[in-house]
Structure formats: structure tokens, C-alpha cells
Design an enzyme around this catalytic site. Sequence first.
Site, short mmCIF file in Angstrom:
data_model
loop_
_atom_site.label_atom_id
_atom_site.label_comp_id
_atom_site.label_asym_id
_atom_site.label_seq_id
_atom_site.Cartn_x
_atom_site.Cartn_y
_atom_site.Cartn_z
N GLY A 1 0.84 -1.21 0.00
CA GLY A 1 0.00 0.00 0.00
C GLY A 1 0.87 1.25 0.00
O GLY A 1 0.50 2.27 0.58
N GLY B 1 -0.53 4.74 -1.16
CA GLY B 1 -1.67 5.32 -0.46
C GLY B 1 -1.30 6.51 0.41
O GLY B 1 -0.15 6.96 0.42
N ASP C 1 2.25 -1.86 -4.39
CA ASP C 1 0.84 -1.41 -4.37
C ASP C 1 0.15 -2.04 -5.56
O ASP C 1 0.82 -2.59 -6.44
CB ASP C 1 0.77 0.13 -4.45
CG ASP C 1 -0.52 0.66 -3.82
OD1 ASP C 1 -1.61 0.27 -4.29
OD2 ASP C 1 -0.44 1.43 -2.84
N ILE C 2 -1.19 -1.93 -5.59
CA ILE C 2 -1.88 -2.42 -6.80
C ILE C 2 -1.98 -1.32 -7.84
O ILE C 2 -2.41 -1.54 -8.96
CB ILE C 2 -3.30 -2.99 -6.49
CG1 ILE C 2 -4.13 -1.98 -5.69
CG2 ILE C 2 -3.22 -4.32 -5.78
CD1 ILE C 2 -5.61 -2.34 -5.60
N TYR D 1 -16.10 -1.35 7.89
CA TYR D 1 -14.68 -1.01 8.08
C TYR D 1 -14.28 -1.24 9.54
O TYR D 1 -13.27 -1.88 9.84
CB TYR D 1 -14.47 0.45 7.67
CG TYR D 1 -13.11 1.02 7.93
CD1 TYR D 1 -11.99 0.55 7.25
CD2 TYR D 1 -12.94 2.08 8.82
CE1 TYR D 1 -10.73 1.11 7.47
CE2 TYR D 1 -11.70 2.66 9.04
CZ TYR D 1 -10.59 2.17 8.37
OH TYR D 1 -9.36 2.72 8.57
N LYS E 1 -11.66 -3.92 11.07
CA LYS E 1 -10.47 -3.50 11.84
C LYS E 1 -10.47 -4.17 13.22
O LYS E 1 -9.42 -4.59 13.72
CB LYS E 1 -10.44 -1.97 11.98
CG LYS E 1 -10.03 -1.25 10.70
CD LYS E 1 -8.58 -1.51 10.34
CE LYS E 1 -8.12 -0.78 9.10
NZ LYS E 1 -6.79 -1.20 8.63
C1 AKB Z 1 -11.74 6.79 7.81
O1 AKB Z 1 -12.30 7.90 7.96
O2 AKB Z 1 -12.32 5.79 7.38
C2 AKB Z 1 -10.30 6.65 8.23
C3 AKB Z 1 -10.16 6.19 9.64
C4 AKB Z 1 -10.52 7.08 10.77
O3 AKB Z 1 -9.72 5.10 9.86
N1 AKB Z 1 -9.62 7.90 8.06
#
Ligand code: AKB
Length: 316
Positions: A8, A11, A34-35, A142, A146
Amino acid sequence: MDKILVIGAAGQIGSELTLALRNIYGGENVFATDIKQAPQDIIESGPFQILDVMNEKNLIHFVIRNKITQIYHLAAVLSGNAEKLPLQSWEINMHGILNVLDIGREIGLKKIFWPSSIAIFGPTTPRVNTPQLTVMEPTTVYGISKLAGERWCEYYFRKYNLDVRSIRYPGLISYKTEAGGGTTDYAVEIFYDAVKTHSYECFLKEDARLPMMFMPDAIDSTIKLMEADAANLTIRSSYNLGGIDFDPKELAAEIKKHIPDFKITYAPDFRQKIAESWPASIDDSTAKKDWNCSYTYDLAKMTDVMLKETAKKLGK
Ligand code: AKB
């Protein structure tokens, strides 16, 4: 000499962290991948190759061929984008870290770095000065990925003694490479629009307070954590990191000190709900105690540098 692989590298974090690592370890020892194509300074300062972390076979061949000893795995789909394609994002975010952890175990890598996020917290978490250990019920895909990733990192540390280290980054603000698809991205976009048009339409409400950090502090913290004595690290999921916290109205007021006719308007979209589910500020006392984390930039200092550098970049 350690051989470091950055996944990455093109990024928002990777494009700056790769250069910082090359300054320490030497350009030839930090392999950027990276891709997508990387910025010119990454291509010119050391090896760069297109590589997909999802392809475990290619990844392991790369690691063996180049005698890699450490991996920084930074590639992920961020909060806003992940809500548009939940299952694909889960697949990318989870498959990537599991591939890296398992290669780490198989090859016996010395160290792995993986970024977590304030997104692991949710609406049931205490919002102010959010503790290191607290309720974690994320409501975004997300955040769920995580949090699961954090559990896997700790699992590999406990079960296989793999030295995985991680930081829960707040929103990251930088001028080199724009963020893509996050909820905290307004705090980067606002500088581009402020410089270009002296106005910005914000996708969060004026009082959406969130923890943020200027990229130089994030890079320094990452390197500090990776160089810390393993014996001092009490957290093997991921460390809270505080930085600064502000809301869009406060950031706009700070920008107005430099651009007096700057105007902000508000048109909150689906990301407002995400922001409301995240902490407003973070307790990072464990990171301070374990590896002495500290920051250089407050809101005023960060705004000053962001405006100057964005103007330079846009030729204004
Ligand atoms: C997002 O907004 O998704 C990221 C984060 C806070 O992990 N910047």
C-alpha cells in the site's frame, strides 16, 4: 540489515511512510508495493513493484525472493467506501491481513505493522477521552473488519509469538497523497477547496468532533512504535493514539485566520452517522507510558502547514 516490505505504498500513509523508512534503512532495503502506480519519488528512491496482497502465492514468493524481514501492511478500504460494497470490503480488509500474518508465521518475520482505526469503536463506546480498553461495538463494515483484524493480530502474537504492532489511527491529515473514501476525509478536502475557491461544502455537521492527526506525527509515531523494545509493549491488539480533536466549525475558523473570506456550508450525508458513532477524543495514556508517544502539531500549526503546502501543490 532488515529488508522491509511496504504494502500500500502509493496510499495516503504509504506514500510518506515509505520515504521515512528509506531515510532510516536505506532506499534499497525498503520494497514499495501497491496495486496502483506509486508517486515518482517512491519509484526513484528505491524498488517499487505492482503487487496484490490478496494473491498469497505472489506475496510469499516476493517475501522469500527479497529476503523480507518486516512487513508494513497498509492497504485497506476505508469507512465511507466500505459502506458502498460491504462484503467486498470485508474480503479485502480481512484477506489482506490474514495473508500477511500467516506469511509472517510461516517465514518467521521479525516484525509486522498493521494500522487499525478509531472505527473499531461504536455508539456504545464512551465518546470523550475514549479509553484503550472499553466497549467496542462498531457499526460500520470497516470498523468490524479493523476490530476483527486487531483480534487476529493479538492471536498471532499469543499463539505464534509473531511480533505484530499496531496503532488505532485517528483521521489522518496530509497534503502529499489525498485520502480516499474515509469519514475524516473532509479535514483534507477542506484545504484543497479553501485554497482553490475559498469555500467548502462539508459532508459532516459543524459540531462533528473527531480525533485527528497530522501525517508527520502519524509517521513519527509509527516508527517509534516499531523501534520500541518489545518487552515494553503491553498492547498486542492496537494502541489508541490521540493527536488533536476538533469539529468542522473549529477547523473552518482556523482556516479563516489565513483566508478571511473563506466560507463553509454543511450538507451532511451518510458519513455523518458514521462520525456520530466514533469517539470525539482519545485517551492515549497507554501508548505514552509504553513507548513514549508524543506529537508536534496542534490545530493551528497543522492548519498553517497544510495551507502553505496545499497552495504550493496547486500552484497558487
Ligand atoms: C476513515 O475515515 O475511514 C479513516 C479512519 C478514521 O480510519 N480515516
